[in-house]
Design an enzyme around this catalytic site. Structure first.
Site, PDB file in Angstrom:
ATOM      1  N   HIS A  86      84.367 -52.851  23.319  1.00 49.39           N
ATOM      2  CA  HIS A  86      84.947 -52.200  24.495  1.00 49.39           C
ATOM      3  C   HIS A  86      83.828 -51.620  25.337  1.00 49.39           C
ATOM      4  O   HIS A  86      82.909 -50.979  24.810  1.00 49.39           O
ATOM      5  CB  HIS A  86      85.911 -51.080  24.077  1.00 49.39           C
ATOM      6  CG  HIS A  86      86.562 -50.431  25.255  1.00 49.39           C
ATOM      7  ND1 HIS A  86      87.707 -50.929  25.832  1.00 49.39           N
ATOM      8  CD2 HIS A  86      86.197 -49.369  25.993  1.00 49.39           C
ATOM      9  CE1 HIS A  86      88.025 -50.185  26.874  1.00 49.39           C
ATOM     10  NE2 HIS A  86      87.124 -49.224  26.998  1.00 49.39           N
ATOM     11  N   ASP A 165      99.322 -43.269  26.267  1.00 45.66           N
ATOM     12  CA  ASP A 165      98.051 -43.358  26.996  1.00 45.66           C
ATOM     13  C   ASP A 165      98.260 -44.008  28.360  1.00 45.66           C
ATOM     14  O   ASP A 165      97.668 -43.579  29.347  1.00 45.66           O
ATOM     15  CB  ASP A 165      97.013 -44.157  26.196  1.00 45.66           C
ATOM     16  CG  ASP A 165      95.756 -44.365  27.045  1.00 45.66           C
ATOM     17  OD1 ASP A 165      95.119 -43.367  27.392  1.00 45.66           O
ATOM     18  OD2 ASP A 165      95.470 -45.511  27.416  1.00 45.66           O
ATOM     19  N   ARG A 172      96.157 -39.295  35.137  1.00 42.41           N
ATOM     20  CA  ARG A 172      94.767 -38.812  35.284  1.00 42.41           C
ATOM     21  C   ARG A 172      94.101 -39.448  36.490  1.00 42.41           C
ATOM     22  O   ARG A 172      93.324 -38.810  37.202  1.00 42.41           O
ATOM     23  CB  ARG A 172      93.963 -39.148  34.011  1.00 42.41           C
ATOM     24  CG  ARG A 172      94.322 -38.262  32.837  1.00 42.41           C
ATOM     25  CD  ARG A 172      93.762 -38.834  31.545  1.00 42.41           C
ATOM     26  NE  ARG A 172      92.340 -39.041  31.594  1.00 42.41           N
ATOM     27  CZ  ARG A 172      91.691 -39.996  30.916  1.00 42.41           C
ATOM     28  NH1 ARG A 172      92.352 -40.821  30.126  1.00 42.41           N
ATOM     29  NH2 ARG A 172      90.395 -40.119  31.027  1.00 42.41           N
ATOM     30  N   SER A 187      91.671 -41.783  24.820  1.00 43.74           N
ATOM     31  CA  SER A 187      92.362 -42.879  25.505  1.00 43.74           C
ATOM     32  C   SER A 187      91.874 -44.229  24.983  1.00 43.74           C
ATOM     33  O   SER A 187      92.670 -45.096  24.580  1.00 43.74           O
ATOM     34  CB  SER A 187      92.104 -42.747  27.015  1.00 43.74           C
ATOM     35  OG  SER A 187      92.433 -43.924  27.694  1.00 43.74           O
ATOM     36  N   LYS A 191      93.912 -46.881  21.771  1.00 42.55           N
ATOM     37  CA  LYS A 191      94.291 -48.288  21.958  1.00 42.55           C
ATOM     38  C   LYS A 191      93.578 -49.178  20.942  1.00 42.55           C
ATOM     39  O   LYS A 191      94.172 -50.113  20.402  1.00 42.55           O
ATOM     40  CB  LYS A 191      93.954 -48.736  23.387  1.00 42.55           C
ATOM     41  CG  LYS A 191      94.929 -48.127  24.401  1.00 42.55           C
ATOM     42  CD  LYS A 191      94.534 -48.403  25.821  1.00 42.55           C
ATOM     43  CE  LYS A 191      93.341 -47.584  26.256  1.00 42.55           C
ATOM     44  NZ  LYS A 191      93.157 -47.407  27.672  1.00 42.55           N
TER      45      LYS A 191
HETATM   46  N1  URA Z   1      89.175 -46.561  29.934  1.00 45.28           N
HETATM   47  C1  URA Z   1      90.274 -46.140  29.279  1.00 45.28           C
HETATM   48  O1  URA Z   1      90.979 -46.935  28.662  1.00 45.28           O
HETATM   49  N2  URA Z   1      90.574 -44.838  29.305  1.00 45.28           N
HETATM   50  C2  URA Z   1      89.828 -43.924  29.952  1.00 45.28           C
HETATM   51  O2  URA Z   1      90.150 -42.762  29.919  1.00 45.28           O
HETATM   52  C3  URA Z   1      88.696 -44.373  30.646  1.00 45.28           C
HETATM   53  C4  URA Z   1      88.389 -45.694  30.614  1.00 45.28           C
END
Ligand code: URA
Length: 427
Positions: A86, A165, A172, A187, A191
């Protein structure tokens, strides 16, 4: 149903810099997902977290509450190990495109469940959707089949994965509370943990084009995420990489796919190749193959074969011509010298203004829009020589894009210091 807490008390606790209890966190995330807590209340709580932070225990509980809001996937039935990557998001960051096929060519499954781009960094799904026929939506059973057969998948994360999320991130995004370390870490990791990968490499970007503008902040974000992953049984490590300058020579969806294919064909810009190989080696090490020769797999066509299989498995035609913009505009050097600034944020915003990104999640993106860099950071230019070419289908966008892009480029008489691409690793 009688609610366990009063949301105003929960907000007040964090507003007054107190620690939220595990029960308060579990309740507020669940109640927001159910619609019992309103957007304005969750926005206030997010802002209190943004301003006052959370300790390690609170971050673990917040992450777990978001995982509990939805489904958990499992790749245990696969005959191969799984490892994911990621990136916290960067300008020209097309690394996922060559990386998944490269790593999967060593017999490892790489399940990359991705979102769409918002803001100036662009999303991997938007990039791949510029390939004629390619579809991001894949059912769970098909996902498992592709992972078993080929090993690499980039697909839209299903709505069932950490739905809390999704709702909180959207809020946000419109309340200036994205760039908070506890909120970003929980966040991303909610995931990834819900996705069920057994190992994970995080590419945490540092610099003007990233959430984290300096190395100390990036280190803290990386360590928070690595700890969350390890505590949840996911072997996790992070690489801190530069995002003061865009990655590679292209920014924008189809332009970035073209460059990724060059890398898979054994060529491409050296920074894209270096970061792809570094992340691939880390992923394969976590998957138990510390000696894998990743550079050889780019040179001898194994990674390219895996790319072709990955694109075809999702309906795409790997041989189809990529779309090209109807209009282009060159920006040329006003004097002789060296490129001393090529600012990632300015070029990211410029590409977004040309149509490569979206302002709201329902907006379309132009596959063809973006920026091609002819003269990179630290390279010599002569007066009149092309520095960048802007691409778009809607030429009325040139003026606003040029304003920000020209402000992001400087020419000086002295060759600037070399860029450090990979700063450090966090375990
Ligand atoms: N990517 C995400 O999935 N969440 C965040 O808060 C920032 C970047």
């Amino acid at each position: 149903m009688t609610e366990a807490f009063d949301v105003v008390d929960v907000i007040r606790t964090k507003r007054d810099c107190q620690e939220l209890s595990p029960e308060q966190i579990a309740w507020v995330i669940d109640a927001y997902t159910r619609g019992v807590v309103g957007d304005e209340q969750m926005a206030a709580l997010n802002m209190a977290v943004f301003l006052n932070g959370m300790n390690r225990r609170e971050i673990v509980d917040w992450t777990q509450a978001m995982i509990n809001s939805g489904d958990k996937m499992s790749f245990d039935s696969l005959s191969k190990p799984t490892v994911d990557k990621h990136s916290t998001g960067g300008v020209g960051d097309k690394i996922t495109l060559p990386l998944g096929p490269l790593v999967s060519s060593f017999g490892v499954a790489v399940p990359q469940l991705s979102g769409r781009g918002l803001g100036h960094t662009g999303g991997t799904l938007d990039k791949l959707e510029s390939i004629p026929g390619w579809k991001a939506e894949v059912s769970n059973s098909r996902l498992m089949e592709i992972l078993e057969d080929n090993g690499a998948v980039v697909a839209a994360a299903g709505a069932g994965l950490a739905p809390a999320d999704k709702k909180i991130y959207a809020l946000r995004d419109i309340t200036a509370t994205v760039d908070s370390i506890p909120l970003i870490a929980s966040s991303i990791m909610s995931k990834k943990i819900a996705e069920g990968t057994s190992a994970l490499v995080l590419d945490v970007k540092v610099g003007s084009g990233a959430f984290m503008k300096d190395l100390d902040q990036a280190r803290e974000l990386a360590q928070t995420m690595v700890d969350l992953g390890e505590d949840a049984g996911v072997r996790t490590r992070a690489v801190l990489s530069d995002m003061t300058i865009p990655l590679g020579r292209t920014i924008g969806n189809a332009l970035e796919v073209r460059e990724a294919v060059e890398v898979l064909a054994g060529g491409g810009p050296s920074d894209v190749v270096e970061l792809t190989c570094a992340l691939a080696s880390d992923m394969l090490e976590l998957a138990g193959m510390p000696d894998a020769d990743v550079a050889a797999a780019l040179q001898d066509g194994r990674a390219m074969d895996s790319w072709r299989a990955m694109i075809s498995a999702q309906g795409g035609d790997p041989d189809a011509a990529l779309p090209q913009a109807q209009h282009t505009h060159d920006i040329c050097a006003s004097q002789d010298g060296y490129i001393t600034k090529l600012d990632a944020l300015a070029l990211g915003v410029g590409s977004w203004r040309l149509g490569a990104g979206r302002a709201r999640k329902e907006d379309p993106v132009q596959a063809t829009a973006g920026i091609e860099i002819h003269t990179g950071y630290g390279e010599k230019v002569s007066r009149g020589q092309k520095i960048v070419t802007l691409h778009t289908d809607t030429p009325d966008r040139f003026e606003r894009a040029m304003e920000v892009i020209t402000a992001g480029i400087d020419i000086g008489m002295e060759k600037p210091a070399e860029r450090i691409l990979i700063h450090e690793r966090i375990y």
